[in-house]
Design a protein around this motif. Structure first.
Motif, PDB file in Angstrom:
ATOM      1  N   THR A   1       0.862  -1.180   0.000  1.00 10.38           N
ATOM      2  CA  THR A   1       0.000   0.000   0.000  1.00 10.38           C
ATOM      3  C   THR A   1       0.896   1.227   0.000  1.00 10.38           C
ATOM      4  OG1 THR A   1      -1.662  -1.191   1.306  1.00 10.38           O
ATOM      5  CG2 THR A   1      -1.862   1.208   1.186  1.00 10.38           C
ATOM      6  N   THR A   2       0.643   2.168  -0.889  1.00 13.62           N
ATOM      7  CA  THR A   2       1.510   3.336  -1.004  1.00 13.62           C
ATOM      8  C   THR A   2       0.778   4.600  -0.585  1.00 13.62           C
ATOM      9  OG1 THR A   2       0.929   3.672  -3.333  1.00 13.62           O
ATOM     10  CG2 THR A   2       2.862   2.308  -2.857  1.00 13.62           C
ATOM     11  N   PHE A   3       1.566   5.564  -0.083  1.00 12.46           N
ATOM     12  CA  PHE A   3       1.056   6.854   0.366  1.00 12.46           C
ATOM     13  C   PHE A   3       1.986   7.949  -0.144  1.00 12.46           C
ATOM     14  CE2 PHE A   3      -0.002   3.589   3.430  1.00 12.46           C
ATOM     15  CZ  PHE A   3      -1.352   3.791   3.689  1.00 12.46           C
ATOM     16  N   THR A   4       1.412   9.118  -0.427  1.00 13.94           N
ATOM     17  CA  THR A   4       2.232  10.239  -0.907  1.00 13.94           C
ATOM     18  C   THR A   4       2.049  11.506  -0.080  1.00 13.94           C
ATOM     19  OG1 THR A   4       0.497  10.884  -2.463  1.00 13.94           O
ATOM     20  CG2 THR A   4       2.213   9.404  -3.284  1.00 13.94           C
ATOM     21  N   SER A   5       1.040  11.547   0.779  1.00  7.48           N
ATOM     22  CA  SER A   5       0.788  12.773   1.539  1.00  7.48           C
ATOM     23  C   SER A   5       1.297  12.652   2.972  1.00  7.48           C
ATOM     24  CB  SER A   5      -0.700  13.119   1.508  1.00  7.48           C
ATOM     25  OG  SER A   5      -1.477  12.019   1.961  1.00  7.48           O
ATOM     26  N   ASP A   6       0.519  12.027   3.849  1.00  7.89           N
ATOM     27  CA  ASP A   6       0.866  11.939   5.267  1.00  7.89           C
ATOM     28  C   ASP A   6       1.703  10.696   5.546  1.00  7.89           C
ATOM     29  OD1 ASP A   6       1.002  11.876   8.000  1.00  7.89           O
ATOM     30  OD2 ASP A   6      -1.159  11.955   8.350  1.00  7.89           O
ATOM     31  N   PRO A   7       2.988  10.845   5.911  1.00  6.92           N
ATOM     32  CA  PRO A   7       3.826   9.660   6.154  1.00  6.92           C
ATOM     33  C   PRO A   7       3.347   8.804   7.318  1.00  6.92           C
ATOM     34  CG  PRO A   7       4.988  11.673   6.781  1.00  6.92           C
ATOM     35  CD  PRO A   7       3.750  12.089   6.075  1.00  6.92           C
ATOM     36  N   TYR A   8       2.607   9.398   8.258  1.00  4.46           N
ATOM     37  CA  TYR A   8       2.141   8.622   9.412  1.00  4.46           C
ATOM     38  C   TYR A   8       1.065   7.609   9.017  1.00  4.46           C
ATOM     39  CZ  TYR A   8       4.714  12.086  12.080  1.00  4.46           C
ATOM     40  OH  TYR A   8       5.710  12.889  12.577  1.00  4.46           O
ATOM     41  N   LEU A   9       0.396   7.830   7.888  1.00  4.52           N
ATOM     42  CA  LEU A   9      -0.592   6.862   7.424  1.00  4.52           C
ATOM     43  C   LEU A   9       0.045   5.510   7.146  1.00  4.52           C
ATOM     44  CD1 LEU A   9      -2.729   9.048   4.973  1.00  4.52           C
ATOM     45  CD2 LEU A   9      -3.344   8.296   7.282  1.00  4.52           C
ATOM     46  N   ALA A  10       1.307   5.536   6.694  1.00  9.74           N
ATOM     47  CA  ALA A  10       2.014   4.275   6.428  1.00  9.74           C
ATOM     48  C   ALA A  10       2.305   3.514   7.709  1.00  9.74           C
ATOM     49  CB  ALA A  10       3.306   4.554   5.669  1.00  9.74           C
ATOM     50  N   CYS A  11       2.320   4.205   8.838  1.00 13.30           N
ATOM     51  CA  CYS A  11       2.682   3.583  10.112  1.00 13.30           C
ATOM     52  C   CYS A  11       1.484   3.018  10.864  1.00 13.30           C
ATOM     53  CB  CYS A  11       3.415   4.586  11.001  1.00 13.30           C
ATOM     54  SG  CYS A  11       4.928   5.231  10.271  1.00 13.30           S
ATOM     55  N   GLU A  12       0.284   3.374  10.424  1.00 14.40           N
ATOM     56  CA  GLU A  12      -0.897   2.872  11.115  1.00 14.40           C
ATOM     57  C   GLU A  12      -1.020   1.365  10.915  1.00 14.40           C
ATOM     58  OE1 GLU A  12      -4.270   5.107   9.842  1.00 14.40           O
ATOM     59  OE2 GLU A  12      -3.612   6.965  10.827  1.00 14.40           O
TER      60      GLU A  12
ATOM     61  N   TRP B   1      12.939  13.934   8.703  1.00 17.14           N
ATOM     62  CA  TRP B   1      14.050  14.166   9.639  1.00 17.14           C
ATOM     63  C   TRP B   1      13.601  14.398  11.082  1.00 17.14           C
ATOM     64  CZ3 TRP B   1      19.560  14.863   9.086  1.00 17.14           C
ATOM     65  CH2 TRP B   1      20.039  14.407   7.861  1.00 17.14           C
ATOM     66  N   ASN B   2      12.476  15.004  11.278  1.00 17.18           N
ATOM     67  CA  ASN B   2      12.040  15.327  12.644  1.00 17.18           C
ATOM     68  C   ASN B   2      10.603  14.876  12.885  1.00 17.18           C
ATOM     69  OD1 ASN B   2      14.294  17.079  13.942  1.00 17.18           O
ATOM     70  ND2 ASN B   2      14.072  17.889  11.867  1.00 17.18           N
TER      71      ASN B   2
ATOM     72  N   TYR C   1      18.884   9.842  12.520  1.00 17.47           N
ATOM     73  CA  TYR C   1      18.275  10.096  13.821  1.00 17.47           C
ATOM     74  C   TYR C   1      19.281   9.952  14.959  1.00 17.47           C
ATOM     75  CZ  TYR C   1      13.983   9.463  11.088  1.00 17.47           C
ATOM     76  OH  TYR C   1      12.991   9.566  10.151  1.00 17.47           O
ATOM     77  N   ASP C   2      18.963  10.567  16.081  1.00 20.28           N
ATOM     78  CA  ASP C   2      19.771  10.464  17.296  1.00 20.28           C
ATOM     79  C   ASP C   2      19.281   9.229  18.072  1.00 20.28           C
ATOM     80  OD1 ASP C   2      20.810  10.612  19.876  1.00 20.28           O
ATOM     81  OD2 ASP C   2      20.637  12.774  20.002  1.00 20.28           O
ATOM     82  N   PRO C   3      20.089   8.194  18.144  1.00 19.48           N
ATOM     83  CA  PRO C   3      19.640   6.952  18.788  1.00 19.48           C
ATOM     84  C   PRO C   3      19.144   7.159  20.216  1.00 19.48           C
ATOM     85  CG  PRO C   3      21.685   6.585  17.615  1.00 19.48           C
ATOM     86  CD  PRO C   3      21.453   8.050  17.590  1.00 19.48           C
ATOM     87  N   ALA C   4      19.881   7.933  21.005  1.00 15.00           N
ATOM     88  CA  ALA C   4      19.509   8.127  22.403  1.00 15.00           C
ATOM     89  C   ALA C   4      18.170   8.846  22.523  1.00 15.00           C
ATOM     90  CB  ALA C   4      20.596   8.909  23.137  1.00 15.00           C
ATOM     91  N   PHE C   5      17.941   9.834  21.664  1.00 14.25           N
ATOM     92  CA  PHE C   5      16.671  10.568  21.736  1.00 14.25           C
ATOM     93  C   PHE C   5      15.504   9.675  21.328  1.00 14.25           C
ATOM     94  CE2 PHE C   5      13.303  13.354  20.282  1.00 14.25           C
ATOM     95  CZ  PHE C   5      13.230  14.261  21.327  1.00 14.25           C
ATOM     96  N   VAL C   6      15.694   8.884  20.274  1.00 12.84           N
ATOM     97  CA  VAL C   6      14.633   7.979  19.841  1.00 12.84           C
ATOM     98  C   VAL C   6      14.288   7.003  20.967  1.00 12.84           C
ATOM     99  CG1 VAL C   6      13.991   6.191  18.185  1.00 12.84           C
ATOM    100  CG2 VAL C   6      15.286   8.185  17.413  1.00 12.84           C
ATOM    101  N   ALA C   7      15.335   6.466  21.615  1.00 11.59           N
ATOM    102  CA  ALA C   7      15.111   5.527  22.714  1.00 11.59           C
ATOM    103  C   ALA C   7      14.412   6.199  23.891  1.00 11.59           C
ATOM    104  CB  ALA C   7      16.439   4.923  23.157  1.00 11.59           C
ATOM    105  N   SER C   8      14.705   7.489  24.120  1.00 15.98           N
ATOM    106  CA  SER C   8      14.078   8.200  25.235  1.00 15.98           C
ATOM    107  C   SER C   8      12.576   8.378  25.020  1.00 15.98           C
ATOM    108  CB  SER C   8      14.737   9.571  25.424  1.00 15.98           C
ATOM    109  OG  SER C   8      14.344  10.478  24.398  1.00 15.98           O
ATOM    110  N   CYS C   9      12.132   8.209  23.768  1.00 13.86           N
ATOM    111  CA  CYS C   9      10.706   8.317  23.453  1.00 13.86           C
ATOM    112  C   CYS C   9      10.016   6.954  23.474  1.00 13.86           C
ATOM    113  CB  CYS C   9      10.521   8.971  22.083  1.00 13.86           C
ATOM    114  SG  CYS C   9      11.148  10.668  21.995  1.00 13.86           S
TER     115      CYS C   9
END
Length: 430
Positions: A357-368, A383-384, A406-414
């Motif tokens: 399934t492909t998406f071109t607008s909202d990247p978060y739709l691919a993550c649902e 990037w952010n 990405y910053d590994p430590a910051f991603v892990a902190s989330c």
């Protein structure tokens, strides 16, 4: 000057627009594989910043004209070839046309990536009354207009003074800040272009090998990269590990350089290793995913951000995503893929599939509904991201960063597990 330009590549379109923009009279003979109605629909042409606007302006004011046969050209001062390596016969056919028998003094500018020595052979077809120059294509896709009109360098391969003089005059408008020409013999320029890309590819593959070793030793490769780059003998350029490089020109030039080596009777062991390493790295994210899920991938859903071989382009030629998708689908994985520009090219390559399934607008739709996220192409829109939102969407709370942006430590902190190329971090437990 009167310029007869032949080709339907990005380099041809850019040269046609830029030369007409500064007042040359350009007659553009498109290659039969991509006539004008077809080229007009090409995503890669319309996505190039500024390019289509300048083509349309030049067509409107008459400095650019599209022709359908060499006989329609008006005694060109310059014949500019911008063809792909597999279109060498088209170059020969053009240069054997009768129009070159009836006047003298035309200069052949070969902007194509042909085998070393091909410019000399093409010149021979035109006859000694003409001159030739090798001007290897150094355009950067995604910024082709800027790289042509504000070049950092041009490799100018000349074996006679007339060819050099005409080439310099033709491109004078783009050579005012400082002399960007590196003048050398014709064959030297052809080989230099290939050698440059071979060196860059070697740096990337070497860095990817170091990243793999860092993974094994539990070392963050970013420390290694910065340490290496600080050494003035090495520098930072092309030292970023990743999940493999692609693209029509870079990959093509490597294969062309390997062919040159082979044709000369030399075994190119280094280049073969560079290309092998790159192909292996295209599977890096898949192998990491396999390990983290202990091989149990059937029925999983993976979100992928990025399909283009690099940001700023619609193309997927030799892109890492193609290898990655094949590996995922072989294991029964469903893929949700987002890319702001390259999904048409991807669908054209793989066709309609129930597991894509492909998406071109909202990247978060691919993550649902996805178990994990893979970052393949580092478009700026990725990037952010909203990490807390991603943590709520990804059931396995796993991010695989194929470009180490990405910053590994910051991603892990989330609250997310992070795996990059030679980098990793896990959420801390309290």
């Amino acid at each position: 000057m009167r310029v007869l330009l032949h080709g339907s590549e990005l380099s041809a379109a850019t040269a046609a627009a830029a030369l007409a923009w500064v007042g040359h009279q350009v007659e553009w003979l498109l290659h039969e594989s991509a006539p004008w109605p077809q080229l007009l629909k090409a995503d890669w042409l319309r996505s190039e910043p500024e390019l289509m606007t300048h083509i349309e302006q030049a067509l409107a004011n008459g400095t650019l004209k599209i022709i359908e046969a060499p006989e329609q050209a008006h005694s060109p001062d310059v014949v500019w070839l911008a063809l792909s390596p597999d279109q060498r016969q088209a170059a020969k056919t053009l240069l054997e046309a009768p129009i070159f028998e009836h006047h003298s003094g035309a200069v052949l500018i070969n902007n194509s990536t042909f085998p070393v020595g091909e410019t000399e052979q093409l010149h021979a077809l035109m006859g000694p009354q003409h001159s030739s120059v090798a001007l290897p294509d150094t355009l950067e896709e995604g910024r082709a207009w800027l790289s042509f009109t504000r070049p950092s360098r041009w490799l100018l391969g000349c074996d006679d003074a007339t060819g050099e003089q005409v080439a310099r005059e033709l491109l004078r408008a783009f050579n005012r800040r400082n002399d960007v020409f590196q003048r050398m013999p014709c064959r030297a320029a052809e080989l230099t272009k290939l050698a440059i890309n071979g060196m860059l590819a070697t740096r990337i593959s070497y860095m990817n090998e170091i990243a793999g070793l860092a993974d094994t030793l539990g070392v963050d490769v970013e420390h290694v990269r910065q340490g290496m780059g600080a050494d003035t003998r090495i520098g930072y350029e092309y030292l970023y590990p990743g999940c493999g490089f692609g693209g029509p020109n870079f990959s093509r030039d490597l294969m062309r350089l390997a062919d040159v080596q082979s044709a000369s009777g030399r075994n190119s062991a280094l280049l073969e290793q560079v290309m092998d390493i790159n192909e292996q790295k295209k599977e890096t994210l898949f192998r990491k995913l396999w390990t983290l899920f202990e091989g149990d991938l059937a029925g999983k859903t993976i979100a992928i951000w990025g399909a283009a071989f690099k940001p700023g382009t619609t193309r997927i030629d030799h892109a890492p995503v193609l290898t990655l998708l094949a590996a995922l689908w072989a294991q029964g994985v469903k893929v949700n893929l987002h890319d702001p520009a390259a999904t048409p090219a991807l669908l054209n390559a793989v066709g309609d599939r129930n597991d894509l399934t492909t998406f071109t607008s909202d990247p978060y739709l691919a993550c649902e509904g996805a178990d994990a996220l893979m970052l393949v192409t580092e478009w700026k829109t990725y990037w952010n991201p909203d990490w807390h939102r991603l943590a709520s969407l990804l059931s396995a709370k796993l991010v695989l960063d194929g470009r180490n942006i990405y910053d590994p430590a910051f991603v892990a902190s989330c609250g997310l597990r992070y795996r990059g190329i030679g980098r990793r971090a896990d959420p801390t437990t309290h």
